[in-house]
Design a protein around this motif. Structure first.
Motif, mmCIF file in Angstrom:
data_model
loop_
_atom_site.group_PDB
_atom_site.id
_atom_site.type_symbol
_atom_site.label_atom_id
_atom_site.label_comp_id
_atom_site.label_asym_id
_atom_site.label_seq_id
_atom_site.Cartn_x
_atom_site.Cartn_y
_atom_site.Cartn_z
ATOM 1 N N ALA A 151 48.019 36.701 51.921
ATOM 2 C CA ALA A 151 47.236 37.803 52.467
ATOM 3 C C ALA A 151 48.003 39.122 52.375
ATOM 4 N N PRO A 152 47.634 40.003 51.435
ATOM 5 C CA PRO A 152 48.296 41.303 51.335
ATOM 6 C C PRO A 152 47.800 42.256 52.418
ATOM 7 N N VAL A 153 48.711 42.997 52.992
ATOM 8 C CA VAL A 153 48.348 43.876 54.107
ATOM 9 C C VAL A 153 48.825 45.288 53.834
ATOM 10 N N ASP B 20 53.506 42.560 53.603
ATOM 11 C CA ASP B 20 53.303 43.922 54.083
ATOM 12 C C ASP B 20 53.643 44.878 52.951
ATOM 13 N N ASP B 21 52.614 45.529 52.430
ATOM 14 C CA ASP B 21 52.768 46.366 51.254
ATOM 15 C C ASP B 21 53.075 47.801 51.675
ATOM 16 N N GLY B 22 54.173 47.959 52.438
ATOM 17 C CA GLY B 22 54.598 49.294 52.853
ATOM 18 C C GLY B 22 53.631 49.985 53.795
ATOM 19 N N PHE C 92 53.444 49.037 46.888
ATOM 20 C CA PHE C 92 53.445 48.757 45.454
ATOM 21 C C PHE C 92 52.035 48.532 44.917
ATOM 22 N N GLY C 93 51.061 48.439 45.790
ATOM 23 C CA GLY C 93 49.693 48.153 45.337
ATOM 24 C C GLY C 93 49.370 46.681 45.493
ATOM 25 N N LYS C 94 48.088 46.421 45.651
ATOM 26 C CA LYS C 94 47.652 45.064 45.972
ATOM 27 C C LYS C 94 48.057 44.035 44.922
ATOM 28 N N ILE D 10 43.555 36.037 49.720
ATOM 29 C CA ILE D 10 42.447 36.536 50.546
ATOM 30 C C ILE D 10 42.751 37.929 51.079
ATOM 31 N N ASP D 11 41.760 38.815 51.075
ATOM 32 C CA ASP D 11 41.925 40.154 51.648
ATOM 33 C C ASP D 11 41.965 40.047 53.165
ATOM 34 N N THR D 12 42.664 40.999 53.796
ATOM 35 C CA THR D 12 42.780 40.921 55.246
ATOM 36 C C THR D 12 41.734 41.765 55.966
ATOM 37 N N ASP D 13 40.749 42.297 55.228
ATOM 38 C CA ASP D 13 39.757 43.140 55.904
ATOM 39 C C ASP D 13 38.471 42.371 56.205
ATOM 40 N N LEU D 14 38.535 41.051 56.073
ATOM 41 C CA LEU D 14 37.405 40.165 56.355
ATOM 42 C C LEU D 14 36.245 40.336 55.377
ATOM 43 N N GLN D 15 36.497 41.001 54.253
ATOM 44 C CA GLN D 15 35.451 41.063 53.233
ATOM 45 C C GLN D 15 35.374 39.750 52.473
ATOM 46 N N ASP D 16 36.481 39.019 52.493
ATOM 47 C CA ASP D 16 36.489 37.691 51.907
ATOM 48 C C ASP D 16 36.363 36.694 53.053
ATOM 49 N N LEU E 178 26.310 53.885 43.640
ATOM 50 C CA LEU E 178 27.201 54.355 42.576
ATOM 51 C C LEU E 178 28.337 53.362 42.368
ATOM 52 N N LYS E 179 28.863 52.827 43.483
ATOM 53 C CA LYS E 179 29.955 51.862 43.353
ATOM 54 C C LYS E 179 29.438 50.585 42.688
ATOM 55 N N LYS E 180 28.240 50.154 43.113
ATOM 56 C CA LYS E 180 27.679 48.945 42.513
ATOM 57 C C LYS E 180 27.454 49.142 41.029
ATOM 58 N N HIS F 208 28.024 35.968 49.851
ATOM 59 C CA HIS F 208 27.550 37.338 50.061
ATOM 60 C C HIS F 208 28.709 38.155 50.598
ATOM 61 N N ARG F 209 29.068 39.215 49.891
ATOM 62 C CA ARG F 209 30.198 40.022 50.343
ATOM 63 C C ARG F 209 29.742 40.992 51.429
ATOM 64 N N LYS F 210 30.472 40.949 52.534
ATOM 65 C CA LYS F 210 30.093 41.802 53.663
ATOM 66 C C LYS F 210 30.808 43.142 53.558
ATOM 67 N N PRO F 211 30.325 44.145 54.319
ATOM 68 C CA PRO F 211 31.122 45.375 54.350
ATOM 69 C C PRO F 211 32.426 45.112 55.083
ATOM 70 N N ARG F 212 33.380 45.998 54.889
ATOM 71 C CA ARG F 212 34.633 45.913 55.608
ATOM 72 C C ARG F 212 34.398 45.740 57.099
ATOM 73 N N HIS F 213 35.179 44.895 57.758
ATOM 74 C CA HIS F 213 34.982 44.680 59.185
ATOM 75 C C HIS F 213 35.319 45.953 59.964
ATOM 76 N N SER G 89 38.337 51.405 53.130
ATOM 77 C CA SER G 89 38.823 50.849 51.879
ATOM 78 C C SER G 89 39.896 51.770 51.319
ATOM 79 N N LYS G 90 40.893 51.166 50.652
ATOM 80 C CA LYS G 90 41.939 51.986 50.044
ATOM 81 C C LYS G 90 41.486 52.476 48.680
ATOM 82 N N TRP G 91 40.278 52.096 48.309
ATOM 83 C CA TRP G 91 39.792 52.462 46.994
ATOM 84 C C TRP G 91 38.963 53.723 47.048
ATOM 85 N N ASN G 92 39.143 54.590 46.087
ATOM 86 C CA ASN G 92 38.203 55.683 45.907
ATOM 87 C C ASN G 92 37.862 55.688 44.429
HETATM 88 N N1 UDP Z 1 46.017 46.263 49.848
HETATM 89 C C1 UDP Z 1 47.383 46.183 49.584
HETATM 90 N N2 UDP Z 1 48.003 47.254 48.988
HETATM 91 C C2 UDP Z 1 47.330 48.384 48.628
HETATM 92 C C3 UDP Z 1 45.939 48.435 48.875
HETATM 93 C C4 UDP Z 1 45.314 47.355 49.477
HETATM 94 O O1 UDP Z 1 48.024 45.182 49.876
HETATM 95 O O2 UDP Z 1 47.956 49.307 48.091
HETATM 96 C C5 UDP Z 1 45.336 45.119 50.489
HETATM 97 C C6 UDP Z 1 44.522 45.478 51.717
HETATM 98 O O3 UDP Z 1 45.290 45.444 52.891
HETATM 99 C C7 UDP Z 1 43.440 44.398 51.714
HETATM 100 C C8 UDP Z 1 43.229 44.144 50.236
HETATM 101 O O4 UDP Z 1 44.405 44.596 49.567
HETATM 102 O O5 UDP Z 1 43.890 43.208 52.321
HETATM 103 C C9 UDP Z 1 41.991 44.824 49.706
HETATM 104 O O6 UDP Z 1 42.062 46.211 49.906
HETATM 105 P P1 UDP Z 1 40.779 47.138 50.143
HETATM 106 O O7 UDP Z 1 39.909 46.542 51.187
HETATM 107 O O8 UDP Z 1 41.276 48.513 50.364
HETATM 108 O O9 UDP Z 1 40.053 47.038 48.722
HETATM 109 P P2 UDP Z 1 38.487 46.752 48.435
HETATM 110 O O10 UDP Z 1 38.074 45.587 49.287
HETATM 111 O O11 UDP Z 1 37.788 47.987 48.796
HETATM 112 O O12 UDP Z 1 38.447 46.437 46.974
#
Ligand code: UDP
Ligand code: MG
Length: 332
Positions: free
Chosen positions: A18-20, A51-53, A81-83, A102-108, A140-142, A205-210, A214-217
């Motif tokens: 689980a990346p955080v 813990d990714d910083g 360093f990025g996910k 698994i993502d830690t934002d409960l989207q998975d 637009l994202k979809k 079904h993917r839910k919105p972030r809990h 999102s770190k994505w733009n």
């Molecule tokens: N994450 C990470 N490093 C980053 C950006 C994101 O470890 O630089 C982790 C974040 O904590 C989460 C997962 O990667 O557990 C997915 O990130 P995010 O929800 O921002 O992405 P999205 O679901 O929008 O694709």
């Protein structure tokens, strides 16, 4: 028979990776939901938080979890360093017979873990979760994501399943294969597909972030798409040559037309505006082609430096705590 299976499962260790990154608002909820799922399963588990910083309280929160839960290991990277890299650190350190990313934002949704394990026991090496819907995301994202998957499927020579994130199970064979790939530019979905083996999709079904954002733009998404395409295909380079060929051909045809127009009809040669159009058009194509070359050259540059993929500030494994800590040069 059933008892036998349960015994076998108990001896299997499954690593949850689980990346955080700045997830303080969802971590509690994530951890409890995860535990709820894991408690129903017969396997042994290790949970690796990377813990990714983070610069919020994420690390303190997972440290608290670890005090109470001996299954937890924590890898603290030296900065963000990025996910992709965070995942790789997790895969490098996991000891399981299989690993689940698994993502830690409960989207998975953790509930899928049971299905993944079932497919793994049926003999699949990679079990990935494929989205059927994406609530809470803009059209637009979809649309852009849809376009991206279509494009990459066409230009890359490997099949990257559509609408699939990093949420998946990897068998030990697949883990060992993926961690051999040490490229700096890590387009994980591509790497997971590249290794091959028996792969299987399960649907959800993917839910919105809990909570949290999102770190994505779009800029990051665009770069992500570039990364995917340039890591797995040299088609853009070829495209540059074809574009050049096409412009040269049009210029030639246009030249013929001008000669014809002047000799037969005696029309005066149109001057400045057409010249400017041609010059700018050609200039544009040349710059685009150089840009494409540059993308590849830049990636080559990054790869040749052969830097380590990540640096670890602190690693607190579920076992051997004291020993691991003394290796980090971080006395505590
Ligand atoms: N994450 C990470 N490093 C980053 C950006 C994101 O470890 O630089 C982790 C974040 O904590 C989460 C997962 O990667 O557990 C997915 O990130 P995010 O929800 O921002 O992405 P999205 O679901 O929008 O694709
Ligand atoms: Mg997310």
């Amino acid at each position: 028979m059933n008892d036998n299976n349960t015994d076998k499962n108990k001896t299997k260790l499954i690593s949850i990776i689980a990346p955080v990154f700045n997830e303080e608002v969802v971590l509690n909820e994530f951890y409890y939901t995860l535990c709820e799922t894991l408690d129903l399963l017969p396997h042994r588990f290790e949970i690796i938080f990377i813990d990714d910083g983070s610069h919020d309280n994420s690390l303190q929160i997972i440290n608290e979890f670890q005090k109470l839960d001996p299954r937890i290991s924590i890898i603290e990277l030296s900065r963000n360093f990025g996910k992709e890299i965070a995942l790789t650190a997790g895969l490098d350190h996991c000891r399981g017979d299989a690993a689940i990313i698994i993502d830690t934002d409960l989207q998975d949704p953790p509930e899928l873990i049971a299905d993944m394990l079932r497919e793994w026991q049926n003999g699949y090496d990679v079990v990935y979760a494929q989205r059927m819907s994406r609530e809470g995301e803009t059209w637009l994202k979809k649309f852009s994501s849809h376009l991206f998957y279509r494009t990459i499927q066409r230009v890359a020579k490997i099949k990257i399943p559509e609408d699939t994130g990093d949420y998946r199970l990897l068998s030990r064979t697949a883990i060992d294969a993926v961690i051999q790939l040490r490229e700096q530019h890590r387009f994980m979905k591509g790497l997971f597909s590249w290794v091959g083996f028996r792969q299987k999709a399960i649907y959800f079904h993917r839910k919105p972030r809990h909570a949290g954002t999102s770190k994505w733009n779009y800029w990051r998404l665009w770069n992500f798409a570039l990364e995917g395409i340039t890591s797995f295909s040299t088609a853009p380079l070829r495209l540059a040559s074809y574009l050049g060929l096409l412009t040269a051909l049009s210029a030639f045809l246009f030249g013929l037309y001008i000669i014809y127009d002047t000799l037969i009809w005696g029309n005066p040669i149109p001057g400045y505006p057409s010249l400017m159009v041609v010059v700018l058009f050609l200039g544009g194509i040349q710059l685009i082609s150089i840009g494409i070359l540059g993308e590849y050259l830049g990636r080559l540059f990054d790869e040749t430096k052969q830097r380590p993929l990540y640096l670890i500030k602190n690693y607190r494994s579920a076992e051997n705590d004291a020993e691991k800590q003394s290796n980090t040069g971080n006395p505590k």
